[in-house]
Design an enzyme around this catalytic site. Structure first.
Site, PDB file in Angstrom:
ATOM      1  N   GLU A 152     -10.971  -5.182   9.413  1.00  0.00           N
ATOM      2  CA  GLU A 152     -10.489  -4.070   8.598  1.00  0.00           C
ATOM      3  C   GLU A 152     -10.958  -4.303   7.148  1.00  0.00           C
ATOM      4  O   GLU A 152     -10.680  -5.361   6.569  1.00  0.00           O
ATOM      5  CB  GLU A 152      -8.962  -4.116   8.677  1.00  0.00           C
ATOM      6  CG  GLU A 152      -8.220  -2.987   8.107  1.00  0.00           C
ATOM      7  CD  GLU A 152      -6.714  -3.165   8.355  1.00  0.00           C
ATOM      8  OE1 GLU A 152      -6.211  -4.307   8.373  1.00  0.00           O
ATOM      9  OE2 GLU A 152      -6.041  -2.141   8.525  1.00  0.00           O
ATOM     10  N   GLU A 175       4.087  -4.043  12.447  1.00  0.00           N
ATOM     11  CA  GLU A 175       3.066  -3.003  12.246  1.00  0.00           C
ATOM     12  C   GLU A 175       1.944  -3.697  11.478  1.00  0.00           C
ATOM     13  O   GLU A 175       2.054  -3.942  10.282  1.00  0.00           O
ATOM     14  CB  GLU A 175       3.706  -1.848  11.476  1.00  0.00           C
ATOM     15  CG  GLU A 175       2.954  -0.557  11.607  1.00  0.00           C
ATOM     16  CD  GLU A 175       2.066  -0.334  10.418  1.00  0.00           C
ATOM     17  OE1 GLU A 175       0.890  -0.762  10.509  1.00  0.00           O
ATOM     18  OE2 GLU A 175       2.517   0.249   9.422  1.00  0.00           O
ATOM     19  N   LEU A 176       0.878  -4.059  12.213  1.00  0.00           N
ATOM     20  CA  LEU A 176      -0.104  -5.000  11.666  1.00  0.00           C
ATOM     21  C   LEU A 176      -1.459  -4.318  11.415  1.00  0.00           C
ATOM     22  O   LEU A 176      -1.544  -3.107  11.307  1.00  0.00           O
ATOM     23  CB  LEU A 176      -0.221  -6.187  12.630  1.00  0.00           C
ATOM     24  CG  LEU A 176       1.127  -6.826  12.990  1.00  0.00           C
ATOM     25  CD1 LEU A 176       0.969  -7.930  14.015  1.00  0.00           C
ATOM     26  CD2 LEU A 176       1.851  -7.349  11.752  1.00  0.00           C
ATOM     27  N   SER A 219      -0.361  -8.125   7.484  1.00  0.00           N
ATOM     28  CA  SER A 219      -1.524  -8.640   8.212  1.00  0.00           C
ATOM     29  C   SER A 219      -1.124  -9.205   9.578  1.00  0.00           C
ATOM     30  O   SER A 219       0.020  -9.637   9.792  1.00  0.00           O
ATOM     31  CB  SER A 219      -2.216  -9.734   7.399  1.00  0.00           C
ATOM     32  OG  SER A 219      -1.447 -10.910   7.451  1.00  0.00           O
ATOM     33  N   ASN A 221       0.817  -1.227   0.000  1.00  0.00           N
ATOM     34  CA  ASN A 221       0.000   0.000   0.000  1.00  0.00           C
ATOM     35  C   ASN A 221       0.852   1.279   0.000  1.00  0.00           C
ATOM     36  O   ASN A 221       0.409   2.320  -0.460  1.00  0.00           O
ATOM     37  CB  ASN A 221      -1.021  -0.003   1.148  1.00  0.00           C
ATOM     38  CG  ASN A 221      -0.410  -0.104   2.509  1.00  0.00           C
ATOM     39  OD1 ASN A 221       0.760  -0.484   2.638  1.00  0.00           O
ATOM     40  ND2 ASN A 221      -1.168   0.205   3.533  1.00  0.00           N
ATOM     41  N   CYS A 252      -3.362   1.076   6.827  1.00  0.00           N
ATOM     42  CA  CYS A 252      -3.618   0.422   8.129  1.00  0.00           C
ATOM     43  C   CYS A 252      -4.258   1.405   9.106  1.00  0.00           C
ATOM     44  O   CYS A 252      -4.870   0.987  10.083  1.00  0.00           O
ATOM     45  CB  CYS A 252      -2.322  -0.064   8.749  1.00  0.00           C
ATOM     46  SG  CYS A 252      -1.440  -1.178   7.712  1.00  0.00           S
ATOM     47  N   LYS A 286      12.507  -7.976   1.416  1.00  0.00           N
ATOM     48  CA  LYS A 286      11.547  -8.710   0.578  1.00  0.00           C
ATOM     49  C   LYS A 286      10.424  -7.723   0.275  1.00  0.00           C
ATOM     50  O   LYS A 286       9.571  -7.463   1.116  1.00  0.00           O
ATOM     51  CB  LYS A 286      10.992  -9.941   1.267  1.00  0.00           C
ATOM     52  CG  LYS A 286      10.237 -10.830   0.278  1.00  0.00           C
ATOM     53  CD  LYS A 286       8.991 -11.381   0.841  1.00  0.00           C
ATOM     54  CE  LYS A 286       7.632 -10.988   0.597  1.00  0.00           C
ATOM     55  NZ  LYS A 286       7.016 -10.564  -0.550  1.00  0.00           N
TER      56      LYS A 286
HETATM   57  C1  SIN Z   1       0.244   1.930   6.552  1.00  0.00           C
HETATM   58  O1  SIN Z   1      -0.876   1.877   6.109  1.00  0.00           O
HETATM   59  O2  SIN Z   1       0.835   0.905   6.923  1.00  0.00           O
HETATM   60  C2  SIN Z   1       1.034   3.212   6.651  1.00  0.00           C
HETATM   61  C3  SIN Z   1       0.211   4.405   6.601  1.00  0.00           C
HETATM   62  C4  SIN Z   1       0.968   5.671   6.925  1.00  0.00           C
HETATM   63  O3  SIN Z   1       2.195   5.688   7.024  1.00  0.00           O
HETATM   64  O4  SIN Z   1       0.306   6.674   7.099  1.00  0.00           O
END
Ligand code: SIN
Length: 512
Positions: free
Chosen positions: A413, A282-283, A261, A184, A316, A207
């Protein structure tokens, strides 16, 4: 000199009001620096061709954008060995000043190549060209931030309880870092992880996501051009999950940083536990976005538009549940629907597009399933509601009213352009509902009552709170979650510590 909009219009073939959106082949053939479009892995300081490749799709058309090297287990092992040697033999011993100045040169090159990087990024990810440009600048901000942080990695001298003794601490690079990034933010999630790693003196094996590998390869090329020692950055695109898990099990890797995820994060944490690697995760999130009846409703709508529809709802930290106090629910819904109706869904290279496609078909199916479930349980479509016909993975930005906590949208989500509106009665109800999730990444609320702002900010069980704003991401702001949204922090001064180990050194018997 033409303005940014004019440049973007020219680049997108819009002249004299006649729209002529270029194909991805045309856009790629117009790169100012064509050498940034790379199809190979970067291992042991060399661009490595592979007979085995996989296709990367353009989500705007669902056609193949290009093929990229599909690395196997042996490639990952070679990359890790090479990164280990580079880190141990010379990179760990460079000064922080040297690393800072290399990062600054990388920052300059990223900025100088913004147009091309944005073209590559928007074609493989689907976000609009304007958003892609914004992401490149955001990505670069982590590089300049950590160029400065590199030289601020202070240790302490601690008064010792033992006579004739001096106790001090130093921060050392943790070692080789396995970096696994999401599609993303193909640029920003790479730089948010590798800029602090490199600033600390670590080597990295990346990766990249199989959906968006090209941006990571282009950024790597610029990093090497900036003078970063080639073997300190290795990039192994792959579709082979088994090969990639080498990053979590190989004993030479001392740190794993993953964004993605919750299920994959848990799996990686278990694998990494075998060699007790340091892990940052960071999930997933399920962000509440609360509008109290004393809020500035226009500001709240502006915040919701940004943090719900940025990247077509695929972040996220996107608002997942819009929770609005009963007295203002109708008015807020009306204002939000008015704004959402003005969004324009379309291919990423069309300058009139404000909402690009989702990254793949599965993303479209997920949004559809969430809407169908909500409708079957009593929600009402206020605007949008379905995929946009055509070859691309487009979905109409959607607002649902009368959402309730038994719906999938309350618990999962969506990762798409769907804004379900839940109504609540009291502040206590809002906080209770907001925290009724296993996730805890971001939370937002809007209120003009200072006491309430302090109370609610404290009570939300999340790692990041936006008060009267939907914008919480910046290089200087610690980014990360609590509960099943993961652990560790990225960005900020804390982001550097994730790639360091603290060593204490005791100088004793100084009277002898
Ligand atoms: C993310 O969706 O993992 C990052 C979003 C952000 O840095 O604002």
């Amino acid at each position: 000199m033409s303005t940014l909009t004019e440049q973007s219009q020219q680049m997108n073939g819009v002249q004299n009001g006649t729209r002529n959106i270029p194909s991805h082949q045309e856009a790629l053939s117009e790169l100012k620096n064509p050498s940034l479009l790379i199809h190979d892995a970067f291992i042991d300081g060399q661009w490595s061709k592979k007979g085995n490749t996989f296709d990367v799709l353009d989500p705007s058309t669902s056609t193949v954008l290009g093929k990229v090297a599909n690395c196997d287990l042996a490639d990952f092992q070679r990359a890790i060995d090479s990164a280990y040697t580079a880190q141990q033999e010379y990179f760990a011993a460079t000064t922080a000043t040297t690393r800072g100045s290399l990062l600054r040169k990388w920052f300059d090159l990223i900025i100088a190549n913004t147009d091309d990087l944005a073209t590559i990024l928007c074609l493989e990810n689907g976000k609009t060209y304007a958003e892609a440009r914004g992401e490149i600048v955001y990505a670069a901000s982590f590089v300049s931030w950590f160029a400065e942080e590199a030289t601020r990695a202070y240790g302490l001298t601690i008064p010792s309880s033992i006579p004739h003794t001096t106790l001090l601490t130093v921060k050392e690079p943790i070692g080789v870092c396995g970096i696994i990034t999401p599609w993303n933010f193909p640029a920003a999630m790479i730089t948010r992880k590798i800029a602090p790693a490199l600033a600390a003196g670590c080597a990295v094996v990346i990766k990249p996501p199989s959906e968006t590998p090209f941006t990571s390869l282009a950024l790597t090329k610029l990093a090497v051009e900036a003078g970063l020692p080639p073997k300190t950055i290795q990039v192994c695109p792959t579709k082979d999950r088994q090969a990639a898990t080498e990053l979590a099990t190989n004993p030479l890797v001392r740190k794993i940083s993953f964004t993605g995820s919750t299920n994959v994060g848990k799996m990686l944490a278990k694998l990494a536990a075998g060699t007790l690697k340091k892990v940052s995760l960071e999930l997933g999130g399920n962000a509440p976005f609360i509008v109290f009846d004393d809020a500035d409703l226009d500001l709240a709508v502006e915040g919701a538009m940004f943090c719900k529809f940025r990247c077509s709802g695929q972040t996220c930290v996107c608002a997942n549940r819009l929770m609005v106090q009963k007295g203002v629910a109708k008015e807020f819904t009306r204002k939000l629907v008015e704004k959402v109706s003005q969004l324009k869904t379309g291919p990423s290279l069309d300058p009139s597009t404000t909402q690009g496609p989702l990254v793949n078909r599965a993303g479209v199916e997920k949004v559809k399933a969430h809407i169908e479930d909500a409708i079957s349980k009593g929600a009402k479509i206020e605007v949008g509601g379905d995929a946009v016909p055509g070859k691309g993975f487009l979905f109409a930005p959607t607002v649902l009213s009368s959402a309730t906590s038994d719906m999938i949208v309350a618990n999962e989500e969506t990762f798409g352009p769907l804004a379900p509106i839940f109504e609540f009665d009291t502040e206590a109800d809002a906080v209770h509902l907001a925290n009724k999730t296993e996730f805890g990444l971001a939370g937002y609320f809007f209120s003009r009552d200072m006491g309430r702002c302090m109370r609610v900010a404290q009570k939300l069980q999340v790692g990041m709170v936006g008060v009267n704003t939907g914008k919480i991401s910046a290089a200087e702001a610690p980014f990360g979650g609590v509960k099943e949204s993961g652990y560790g922090r990225e960005g900020s001064s804390y982001g550097l510590e994730e790639y360091q180990v603290l060593k204490s050194v005791t100088f004793g018997n100084q009277n002898k």
